[in-house]
Design a protein around this motif. Sequence first.
Motif, PDB file in Angstrom:
ATOM      1  N   GLY A 124       1.190  -1.028  -0.117  1.00  0.00           N
ATOM      2  CA  GLY A 124      -0.216  -0.134  -0.085  1.00  0.00           C
ATOM      3  C   GLY A 124       0.826   1.242   0.162  1.00  0.00           C
ATOM      4  O   GLY A 124       0.033   2.540   0.336  1.00  0.00           O
ATOM      5  N   GLU A 125       2.005   1.399   0.160  1.00  0.00           N
ATOM      6  CA  GLU A 125       3.240   2.618   0.051  1.00  0.00           C
ATOM      7  C   GLU A 125       2.549   3.039  -1.354  1.00  0.00           C
ATOM      8  O   GLU A 125       3.021   2.621  -2.657  1.00  0.00           O
ATOM      9  N   VAL A 126       2.257   4.221  -1.699  1.00  0.00           N
ATOM     10  CA  VAL A 126       2.695   5.311  -2.916  1.00  0.00           C
ATOM     11  C   VAL A 126       3.899   5.806  -3.048  1.00  0.00           C
ATOM     12  O   VAL A 126       4.766   6.153  -2.587  1.00  0.00           O
ATOM     13  N   VAL A 127       3.973   5.369  -4.897  1.00  0.00           N
ATOM     14  CA  VAL A 127       5.393   5.748  -4.982  1.00  0.00           C
ATOM     15  C   VAL A 127       5.533   5.898  -6.077  1.00  0.00           C
ATOM     16  O   VAL A 127       6.077   6.782  -6.733  1.00  0.00           O
ATOM     17  N   GLY A 128       4.642   6.022  -6.575  1.00  0.00           N
ATOM     18  CA  GLY A 128       4.409   6.870  -8.139  1.00  0.00           C
ATOM     19  C   GLY A 128       2.710   7.487  -8.255  1.00  0.00           C
ATOM     20  O   GLY A 128       1.742   7.365  -7.622  1.00  0.00           O
ATOM     21  N   VAL A 129       2.637   8.951  -8.626  1.00  0.00           N
ATOM     22  CA  VAL A 129       1.671   9.761  -9.613  1.00  0.00           C
ATOM     23  C   VAL A 129       1.532  10.242 -10.360  1.00  0.00           C
ATOM     24  O   VAL A 129       2.520  10.439 -10.501  1.00  0.00           O
ATOM     25  N   CYS A 130       0.549  10.236 -11.202  1.00  0.00           N
ATOM     26  CA  CYS A 130       0.043  10.394 -12.183  1.00  0.00           C
ATOM     27  C   CYS A 130      -1.210  11.382 -12.432  1.00  0.00           C
ATOM     28  O   CYS A 130      -2.132  10.896 -11.763  1.00  0.00           O
ATOM     29  N   THR A 131      -1.013  13.036 -13.355  1.00  0.00           N
ATOM     30  CA  THR A 131      -2.303  13.634 -13.296  1.00  0.00           C
ATOM     31  C   THR A 131      -2.397  13.364 -14.922  1.00  0.00           C
ATOM     32  O   THR A 131      -1.488  13.918 -15.370  1.00  0.00           O
ATOM     33  N   PHE A 132      -3.201  13.731 -14.472  1.00  0.00           N
ATOM     34  CA  PHE A 132      -4.127  14.341 -16.149  1.00  0.00           C
ATOM     35  C   PHE A 132      -5.491  14.560 -16.202  1.00  0.00           C
ATOM     36  O   PHE A 132      -6.119  15.095 -15.568  1.00  0.00           O
TER      37      PHE A 132
END
Length: 103
Positions: free
Chosen positions: A65-73
Motif C-alpha cells: 500500500g505504499e504510494v510510490v508514483g503519481v500521475c495526473t492528467f
Amino acid sequence: MALTYRIVRAEADSDFGKIRQLYYETWQSAYRDLMPASYLQQLTPATWRPERRWQNMLLAMTADGEVVGVCTFGPARHANYEGWGELYSLYVHPNYHHHGIGQ
C-alpha cells in the motif's frame, strides 16, 4: 528482485498526505541541480494540493500500500490542442526508479 506494484485510480478518500510527501521528495531529488536551492528549501509537502485533482489521478502502489508514483492528467490546457488530453504530472519516488512504473 522485481518490484510488485499496481496502478489504481485515486479516490476521494486516498491518503493525500502520502501523495503530498511523494511530490515533495521527488521534487527535492529531481530538481536538486536544476533549480535554486533556496527555492527547493522553501517547499514543504503542504505546497501541493493533490486532493484538487483526485478525479484525474493514477497512483502506483506497492503490494503493502505504499504510494510510490503519481500521475495526473486531463484536458489539454493550451488552446491549440483543444479536444486533446494532457499529462500534467508524472512523479516516481527516487527509490523506485528503473522499475517501469512511469511507462
